[in-house]
Design a protein around this motif. Structure first.
Motif, PDB file in Angstrom:
ATOM      1  N   THR A 273      -3.808  -9.044 -12.788  1.00  0.00           N
ATOM      2  CA  THR A 273      -4.626  -8.745 -11.769  1.00  0.00           C
ATOM      3  C   THR A 273      -4.707  -9.932 -10.758  1.00  0.00           C
ATOM      4  OG1 THR A 273      -6.018  -7.587 -13.440  1.00  0.00           O
ATOM      5  CG2 THR A 273      -7.094  -8.145 -11.335  1.00  0.00           C
TER       6      THR A 273
ATOM      7  N   THR B  46       0.742  -1.294   0.100  1.00  0.00           N
ATOM      8  CA  THR B  46      -0.153  -0.010  -0.041  1.00  0.00           C
ATOM      9  C   THR B  46       1.001   1.159   0.022  1.00  0.00           C
ATOM     10  OG1 THR B  46      -1.882  -1.008   1.199  1.00  0.00           O
ATOM     11  CG2 THR B  46      -1.848   1.257   1.328  1.00  0.00           C
TER      12      THR B  46
ATOM     13  N   SER C 294      -4.669   4.910  -2.269  1.00  0.00           N
ATOM     14  CA  SER C 294      -4.687   3.346  -2.821  1.00  0.00           C
ATOM     15  C   SER C 294      -5.891   2.788  -2.784  1.00  0.00           C
ATOM     16  CB  SER C 294      -3.639   2.330  -2.257  1.00  0.00           C
ATOM     17  OG  SER C 294      -3.774   2.447  -0.897  1.00  0.00           O
TER      18      SER C 294
ATOM     19  N   VAL D 239       2.630   1.766  -3.381  1.00  0.00           N
ATOM     20  CA  VAL D 239       1.528   2.502  -4.239  1.00  0.00           C
ATOM     21  C   VAL D 239       1.326   4.014  -3.862  1.00  0.00           C
ATOM     22  CG1 VAL D 239      -0.831   2.687  -5.130  1.00  0.00           C
ATOM     23  CG2 VAL D 239       0.192   0.512  -4.990  1.00  0.00           C
TER      24      VAL D 239
ATOM     25  N   VAL E   5      -1.811   3.076 -12.845  1.00  0.00           N
ATOM     26  CA  VAL E   5      -1.282   2.170 -12.148  1.00  0.00           C
ATOM     27  C   VAL E   5      -2.109   0.849 -12.695  1.00  0.00           C
ATOM     28  CG1 VAL E   5      -1.182   1.175  -9.781  1.00  0.00           C
ATOM     29  CG2 VAL E   5      -1.168   3.580 -10.199  1.00  0.00           C
TER      30      VAL E   5
ATOM     31  N   SER F  45      -9.296  -4.294  -9.769  1.00  0.00           N
ATOM     32  CA  SER F  45      -7.850  -4.152  -9.408  1.00  0.00           C
ATOM     33  C   SER F  45      -7.928  -3.890  -8.021  1.00  0.00           C
ATOM     34  CB  SER F  45      -7.407  -3.018 -10.039  1.00  0.00           C
ATOM     35  OG  SER F  45      -7.685  -1.900  -9.601  1.00  0.00           O
TER      36      SER F  45
ATOM     37  N   SER G 212      -6.622   3.949 -13.244  1.00  0.00           N
ATOM     38  CA  SER G 212      -6.565   2.661 -12.674  1.00  0.00           C
ATOM     39  C   SER G 212      -7.745   1.688 -13.217  1.00  0.00           C
ATOM     40  CB  SER G 212      -6.321   2.357 -11.019  1.00  0.00           C
ATOM     41  OG  SER G 212      -7.494   2.713 -10.701  1.00  0.00           O
TER      42      SER G 212
ATOM     43  N   GLU H 229      -1.867  -3.562 -12.271  1.00  0.00           N
ATOM     44  CA  GLU H 229      -1.395  -4.964 -11.804  1.00  0.00           C
ATOM     45  C   GLU H 229      -1.055  -5.551 -13.276  1.00  0.00           C
ATOM     46  OE1 GLU H 229      -3.596  -7.325  -8.530  1.00  0.00           O
ATOM     47  OE2 GLU H 229      -5.049  -5.678  -9.016  1.00  0.00           O
TER      48      GLU H 229
ATOM     49  N   ASP I  32       1.996  -2.086 -10.882  1.00  0.00           N
ATOM     50  CA  ASP I  32       1.687  -2.932  -9.480  1.00  0.00           C
ATOM     51  C   ASP I  32       2.212  -4.354  -9.440  1.00  0.00           C
ATOM     52  OD1 ASP I  32       0.735  -3.772  -7.125  1.00  0.00           O
ATOM     53  OD2 ASP I  32      -0.794  -2.698  -6.957  1.00  0.00           O
TER      54      ASP I  32
ATOM     55  N   THR J  68      -8.253   1.559  -6.102  1.00  0.00           N
ATOM     56  CA  THR J  68      -8.772  -0.003  -6.373  1.00  0.00           C
ATOM     57  C   THR J  68     -10.018   0.200  -6.980  1.00  0.00           C
ATOM     58  OG1 THR J  68      -7.705  -0.551  -4.151  1.00  0.00           O
ATOM     59  CG2 THR J  68      -9.882  -1.644  -4.680  1.00  0.00           C
TER      60      THR J  68
ATOM     61  N   HIS K  30      -5.193  -2.093  -5.003  1.00  0.00           N
ATOM     62  CA  HIS K  30      -3.808  -1.205  -4.803  1.00  0.00           C
ATOM     63  C   HIS K  30      -3.650  -0.933  -3.460  1.00  0.00           C
ATOM     64  CE1 HIS K  30      -3.375  -1.501  -9.361  1.00  0.00           C
ATOM     65  NE2 HIS K  30      -4.659  -0.697  -9.508  1.00  0.00           N
TER      66      HIS K  30
END
Ligand code: PLP
Length: 434
Positions: free
Chosen positions: A207, A105, A138, A108, A202, A130, A126, A204, A237, A142, A132
Motif C-alpha cells: 500500500t 488511473t 478507480s 486500473v 484490486v 488504498s 479492494s 496494491e 496495482d 480507492t 487506485h
C-alpha cells in the motif's frame, strides 16, 4: 503576477501558495527560480525512480523525437514493441502482453473492464486504506477518505480490511496472526458477497499513498489462492511500487505471486512522459483473440513515452537499480528512520521497504491518535504544514500524506545524499511546531 495562480491544482484548496517555483533538476535534486537546490525526498509523487534528467532517458526521448514524435495506436511501432518486450521480460510469469495507457488511473479502469468482460460478473473488491486513481471506477475502488466526496456507492466496489498490524482490525499481536486473520476475513467477505458476483480484486502489492503498508509474508499468496479458488481476477496495482521501488521489480515478487492482471505507471519510465499500462495474463488475452477489445485511447503507447520506458528500463538493468533500492531500505532508510523514531516521541511507527518508507506521526504513542485528522486542511493541518516548511527551509522536498511523512527518494540516491536527507528530517522534526 504569480503565474502559478492560473493553474488549478489537483487535490488542493485553490488560491495563492507559498511554494518554490522549480525550474531545473539533476539526479536527486531540483532547483528553484532563485537558484536554491532541494534534495527530492519525494521522487515527486514517487515516480522519478531514476532521479531527474537521467541522461539515458533524456537521450531516448530526444532520439525518438527526432525520428517520429507520435503515432496512432493502430499502427505497428518499433519503439512501442521494444517497450512492451522490456516490460514483459521483467514481469511475473504468464503476463505476456501490455495494454499501454497514459497513467495509472486509466490502467486500473481498463483492468477492471477486462475482469468484468472475462468473468461476466459486476463487483470488484479492494482494500480500505488504498488508492487506485480518481476517475469514477478507480475512485470508488480507492479505500481511503479521498473517495468520500465522489462516492455514490454505485460502482460495484466492495471494501475489505487488508493486514495492517500497527492499526490492526483483527486484534492481532504478530505479523503471522495478522496475515492469517486478514485472509480469513477476506474469505468471509468473498463468501458473503457471493463469489459469483465478484469479477475482480484490486490490491496494491505494498500500500503506497494510503500509508506505506507492507503485507506480511504469505498474504499475497493467500489472496492469489482465494482468487483462483473463486474464479476472481486478481489485479495487482503496482502503479506506485512497480519497477523497483520496493527492491524487487514488482511488489508481488516478494511473495512469489503472479496476478492475472498487473497495472503499472510511474516508475516504468520515471514519469518523464506520461505512461501507464496493464500487463495481461494469457487467459484473459486469449479471450480477445476471438473478439475485439472494446476500449482504447488515442495516446495508447505514445512513442515518446515508450522511448522513455526503453531508456529507463535499460538504465535500470545497467545500473542495477533494483538491487540498489533493496540496499537503500535495509542499510540506509530503514535503520536511519528507526533511529529518528528513537529520538522523536511524535513518531508512532516507522515502516517500509526498499525505497518507500513512512513515519506515522501521533499525539500519543499509546493511543496512536494521529497528529492530524484524516483530510486535515488549514488550521487542523498546521503541525504537518510547519514540518513541511521546516524541510523546505533546509533544502528538502518532503512528501507528506495526512499525518505521515513518506520517504521516497530516487532509487539511485547517493549514500551521502540519503544521509543528508535523514539529517534534515531530524532537524525539521525538532524545529516543527507539533
Ligand atoms: N494506483 C496507485 C497505487 C497509485 O499510487 C496511483 C497514483 O498515485 C494510481 C493508481 C493512479 O495513477 P495516476 O495518478 O498515474 O493516474
Amino acid at each position: 503576477m504569480n503565474l502559478d495562480e492560473l493553474v488549478f491544482h489537483p487535490w488542493a484548496v485553490q488560491g495563492p501558495r507559498d511554494v518554490p517555483t522549480l525550474v531545473g533538476g539533476s539526479g536527486s535534486h531540483v532547483t528553484d527560480v532563485s537558484g536554491k537546490r532541494y534534495l527530492d525526498f519525494s521522487s515527486q509523487l514517487v515516480f522519478t525512480n531514476l532521479g531527474h534528467q537521467h541522461p539515458k532517458i533524456v537521450a531516448a526521448i530526444k532520439e525518438q523525437a527526432d525520428r517520429l514524435c507520435t503515432l496512432a495506436p493502430g499502427n505497428a511501432s518499433d519503439i512501442r514493441g521494444e517497450a512492451a518486450r522490456l516490460i514483459v521480460e521483467v514481469a511475473p510469469e504468464g503476463l505476456g502482453h501490455v495494454l499501454f495507457t497514459t497513467g495509472g488511473t486509466e490502467a486500473v479502469e481498463h483492468a477492471v473492464r477486462m475482469a468484468r468482460l472475462f468473468t461476466g460478473r459486476p463487483k470488484v473488491l479492494s482494500a480500505y486504506r488504498s488508492y487506485h486513481g480518481s476517475t469514477t471506477t478507480s475512485i470508488h475502488l480507492t479505500g481511503d477518505p479521498r473517495r468520500w466526496a465522489s462516492d455514490t456507492g454505485t460502482a460495484g466496489a466492495v471494501h475489505f480490511f487488508g493486514p495492517f498490524l500497527y492499526r490492526t482490525a483483527f486484534g492481532s499481536s504478530t505479523a503471522e496472526e495478522e496475515c492469517e486473520r486478514a485472509l480469513a476475513h477476506l474469505e468471509q467477505v468473498i463468501l458473503l458477497e457471493g463469489p459469483s458476483t465478484i469479477a475482480g480484486l484490486v490490491l496494491e502489492s505494498v500500500t503506497g499513498s494510503s500509508g506505506v503498508i507492507v503485507p506480511p509474508a504469505g498474504y499475497l499468496r493467500g489472496v492469489r489462492e482465494l482468487c483462483s479458488r473463486h474464479g476472481i481476477v486478481y489485479i495487482a496495482d503496482e502503479v506506485m511500487v512497480g519497477f523497483g521501488r520496493t527492491g524487487a521489480w514488482f511488489g508481488v515478487d516478494h511473495d512469489g505471486v503472479a496476478p492475472d492482471l498487473l497495472v503499472f505507471a510511474k516508475g516504468v519510465n520515471s514519469g518523464y512522459v506520461p505512461l501507464g499500462g496493464v500487463l495481461i495474463g494469457d487467459a484473459i488475452c486469449e479471450m480477445f483473440t476471438q473478439r475485439p477489445y472494446p476500449a482504447g485511447l488515442t495516446y495508447s503507447g505514445h512513442p515518446l513515452a515508450c522511448a522513455a520506458a526503453v531508456g529507463a528500463i535499460t538504465a535500470m538493468h545497467e545500473e542495477a537499480t533494483v538491487e540498489a533500492a533493496a540496499r537503500l531500505g535495509t542499510e540506509i532508510l530503514g535503520p536511519g528512520l528507526k533511529e529518528l523514531a528513537g529520538k522523536h516521541e511524535v513518531i508512532g511507527d516507522v515502516r517500509g521497504i526498499g525505497g518507500l518508507w513512512s513515519m506515522e506521526l501521533v499525539r500519543d504513542r499509546t493511543t496512536k491518535e494521529p497528529l492530524v485528522p484524516p483530510g486535515a486542511v488549514g488550521a487542523s493541518n498546521a503541525p504537518m504544514a510547519s514540518f513541511a516548511k521546516a524541510c523546505l527551509e533546509r533544502g528538502l522536498l518532503p512528501l507528506i500524506m495526512g499525518n505521515r511523512i513518506h520517504v521516497a527518494p530516487p532509487l539511485n540516491v547517493s549514500d551521502a545524499d540519503a544521509a543528508s536527507g535523514l539529517a534534515i528530517l531530524d532537524d525539521a522534526l525538532a524545529a516543527a511546531n507539533f
